[in-house]
Design a protein around this motif. Structure first.
Motif, PDB file in Angstrom:
ATOM      1  N   TYR A  76       0.843  -1.205   0.000  1.00  0.00           N
ATOM      2  CA  TYR A  76       0.000   0.000   0.000  1.00  0.00           C
ATOM      3  C   TYR A  76       0.876   1.252   0.000  1.00  0.00           C
ATOM      4  CZ  TYR A  76      -3.578  -3.292   1.633  1.00  0.00           C
ATOM      5  OH  TYR A  76      -4.437  -4.350   1.745  1.00  0.00           O
ATOM      6  N   CYS A  77       0.411   2.297  -0.658  1.00  0.00           N
ATOM      7  CA  CYS A  77       1.076   3.598  -0.520  1.00  0.00           C
ATOM      8  C   CYS A  77       0.028   4.700  -0.556  1.00  0.00           C
ATOM      9  CB  CYS A  77       2.103   3.810  -1.637  1.00  0.00           C
ATOM     10  SG  CYS A  77       3.010   5.370  -1.428  1.00  0.00           S
TER      11      CYS A  77
ATOM     12  N   GLY B 255       5.599   9.374  -3.299  1.00  0.00           N
ATOM     13  CA  GLY B 255       4.885   8.456  -2.410  1.00  0.00           C
ATOM     14  C   GLY B 255       5.669   8.217  -1.131  1.00  0.00           C
ATOM     15  N   HIS B 256       5.131   8.663  -0.001  1.00  0.00           N
ATOM     16  CA  HIS B 256       5.874   8.474   1.250  1.00  0.00           C
ATOM     17  C   HIS B 256       4.963   8.049   2.408  1.00  0.00           C
ATOM     18  CE1 HIS B 256       5.828  13.183   1.723  1.00  0.00           C
ATOM     19  NE2 HIS B 256       4.671  12.663   2.026  1.00  0.00           N
ATOM     20  N   GLU B 257       4.030   7.194   2.043  1.00  0.00           N
ATOM     21  CA  GLU B 257       3.215   6.534   3.078  1.00  0.00           C
ATOM     22  C   GLU B 257       3.211   5.066   2.689  1.00  0.00           C
ATOM     23  OE1 GLU B 257       0.310  10.309   4.131  1.00  0.00           O
ATOM     24  OE2 GLU B 257      -0.464   8.804   2.727  1.00  0.00           O
TER      25      GLU B 257
ATOM     26  N   GLY C  50       6.504  -0.112   7.761  1.00  0.00           N
ATOM     27  CA  GLY C  50       6.126   1.115   7.064  1.00  0.00           C
ATOM     28  C   GLY C  50       7.251   2.133   7.068  1.00  0.00           C
ATOM     29  N   VAL C  51       7.196   3.006   6.072  1.00  0.00           N
ATOM     30  CA  VAL C  51       8.125   4.128   5.977  1.00  0.00           C
ATOM     31  C   VAL C  51       7.300   5.382   5.703  1.00  0.00           C
ATOM     32  CG1 VAL C  51      10.012   5.164   4.648  1.00  0.00           C
ATOM     33  CG2 VAL C  51      10.010   2.709   5.084  1.00  0.00           C
ATOM     34  N   GLY C  52       7.595   6.448   6.463  1.00  0.00           N
ATOM     35  CA  GLY C  52       6.897   7.711   6.254  1.00  0.00           C
ATOM     36  C   GLY C  52       7.681   8.628   5.339  1.00  0.00           C
TER      37      GLY C  52
END
Lengths: 368, 368
Positions: B45-46, B70-72, B94-96
């Motif tokens: 997911y993003c 994209g950073h979610e 996850g990466v923010g």
């Protein structure tokens, strides 16, 4: 006590906008009716504050003339109402820039009277609003021989503090002392900057040092560098040096900045760049025009804040005076005979004060 | 592990300013070289963030194309470097919005990595600066099939949290959660306002409520009132109602306002009037132009503050996700197949999101 003879109130009255040119007139006026929580004093000293000039000229908004300005008032108590217990006749007491508030709202109950939900009554150019004999009366300040004010806003001057030096602390001193303590100067805010080395700024340097902070003076030129160092600054930033970026070598080196200038062209983004993330730039000088344009990014990327702070509560004034007495904090003042109030106003307007004028009423015991 | 085969990285690349019109192109690209503190995942997911659009269009400044935004980013861990201990292959992680920082400065050591003294490396449109095999490499985001990032910025998704709902919390959620907790929402800041009911604002309402605050939604019109109430608002202020002063009835009723709008004509003085003395207005939305002109007086007389806040540290993301799992905080999202990224960008630009789009990669286990 309530039957005692009313003293004859006389003071330097501002009658129109041009009073700022040194056109105050000595005249009689009627103080607020005496209430049972009031204190009356004969004025020995009164500091001269930039607010006096903004008010007499109408620069901060329309004024109901005549006005007697002056809100750094120190004198000998000559009468106290029946409800007053913290000062007595013969005490040396002071009144700062605030004369009244509702005393009941959340702010007042937290000793945050300057931010009273009902609005504060200034020591001059205000109107008393609380129920009592003074309701609806105008407030008159300290370029005068006598002063009368609600006792809650009268503080006792601690022993060991020179009276002339104490007077300008009552507004100028507490205006910087309040944000210095609110934002943790010398505690979580170890590194403190003071913008502007004038009446307020010199108190900023003195009190930031007294509170144990590392102090940086920030001024447009280096002309006051030697003075600033004597007041406690260990670092000096000249912001109009002509170098490409005066701020860059000092980026993120301060936790708190107290901004005393009222120059609306101040390099405010430069000041913000001096703050560490989480830091605060607190305005205490009030330009008559808006601040320079501010983009959102420096706030977001730096987690920095701009805020403002107004004068200080009687409790805070008391605390500051006690610190000043204990640590030997000495205001830099020039005394002037109250007879020379008009020349003093002209000199103040010309930014000649180094760093605060104090009017002296020798007839009431003040010493030149 | 270091000898394992490199996956083939492909993603939606922005090649020029007009990519914001839905002109991203699916193409192969080279991720940063794998370091022994990196984590690699296949993306399930993003979330789609407004920052993605500001970046692909160059609205926040010049961009080095191509970019994969994209950073979610949420996915299954497929490889961990030898120094990584907090996640393992098979975990959901996850990466923010932040991919790296110096990890050594005062800010980093205090878990304030977004404010790193050396500047942060964004999850996209950034450059890795720390010594190691990745030094100098560009960062690429999550509109893609795989992602690789320094392990310090990879968080493990707690059990019990829906993966699609968790993704947009990684940037959108923590961007409001960070100032809500920094300024004491639900604790010293009992009454919290959220300006703007969009992607960030809806998280503001959800998390302010989860933290125990009384929540006020502030929007230009009443069109999102019903939604805002479902998200936790108990009071709604419409600021463009056409009434003489929309703010007056609510003066001094809030302790904290999180301002998520990026509308540069926002009535910011009105917002300030809603704050109690001592209160903070924290900007998290970034208008491309400066804020409306600000006079000093409201700051001084009200002791109010404007500040800003950027995203949130990995530690804070973890804390937020755990709170969300515990309290059942549910993002309002619309899922879109990652194949439809261009249509999603067009819809996002047209402000159609209610309230966050999440791109789903079914090939990697994401569920539409």
């Amino acid at each position: 006590m309530s039957q005692q003879q009313e003293p004859k109130y006389e003071g330097w009255a501002a009658l129109a906008e041009d009073s700022i040119e040194g056109k105050l007139e000595w005249q009689e006026y009627k103080p607020k009716p005496f209430a049972d929580d009031d204190v009356e004093m004969k004025i020995m000293y009164c500091g001269v504050c930039a607010s006096d000039l903004h008010t007499m000229s109408g620069g901060w908004g329309r004024v109901d003339y005549p006005q007697v300005v002056g809100h750094e008032i120190l004198g000998e108590v000559i009468r106290v109402g029946s409800k007053v217990t913290h000062v007595k006749v013969g005490d040396i007491a002071g009144v700062g820039a605030q004369s009244d508030s509702c005393l009941e709202c959340g702010q007042c109950r937290k000793n945050r009277e300057p931010y009273c939900d009902q609005g504060q009554t200034g020591t001059y150019a205000g109107t008393y609003k609380r129920d009592g004999p003074g309701k609806g009366a105008k407030s008159y300040g300290g370029y005068a021989n006598y002063h009368r004010a609600p006792g809650h806003f009268v503080v006792k001057i601690p022993d060991g503090l020179d009276h002339a030096l104490a007077a300008p602390m009552l507004c100028g001193g507490v205006t910087v002392y309040s944000p210095l303590t609110q934002y943790g100067a010398g505690k979580e805010a170890k590194d403190v900057g003071i913008v502007g080395i004038g009446g307020l700024g010199h108190f900023g340097l003195l009190f930031a040092k007294a509170l144990g902070a590392n102090v940086t003076a920030i001024s447009h030129s280096e002309s006051k560098k030697a003075d600033a160092e004597k007041m406690g600054a260990t670092r000096f930033i000249a912001t109009h040096s002509g170098k490409e970026d005066d701020f860059k070598p000092y980026a993120r080196s301060l936790d708190l900045i107290i901004c005393t200038t009222n120059d609306e062209s101040m390099p405010i983004l430069g000041y913000l760049s001096l703050l560490r993330p989480g830091g605060n730039l607190i305005l205490v000088g009030a330009p008559e025009k808006p601040l320079p344009p501010l983009p959102a990014f420096p706030f977001i990327m730096g987690n920095v804040h701009i805020g403002g702070s107004a004068i200080g509560s009687p409790k805070l004034i008391q605390e500051m005076l006690e610190l000043a007495a204990k640590q030997g904090v000495k205001s830099w003042i020039e005394k002037r005979d109250i007879k020379d109030a008009n020349q003093t106003v002209r000199d103040m307007k010309a930014s000649k004060a180094r760093y605060r004028y104090v009017l002296v009423n020798t007839a009431n015991g003040g010493k030149l």
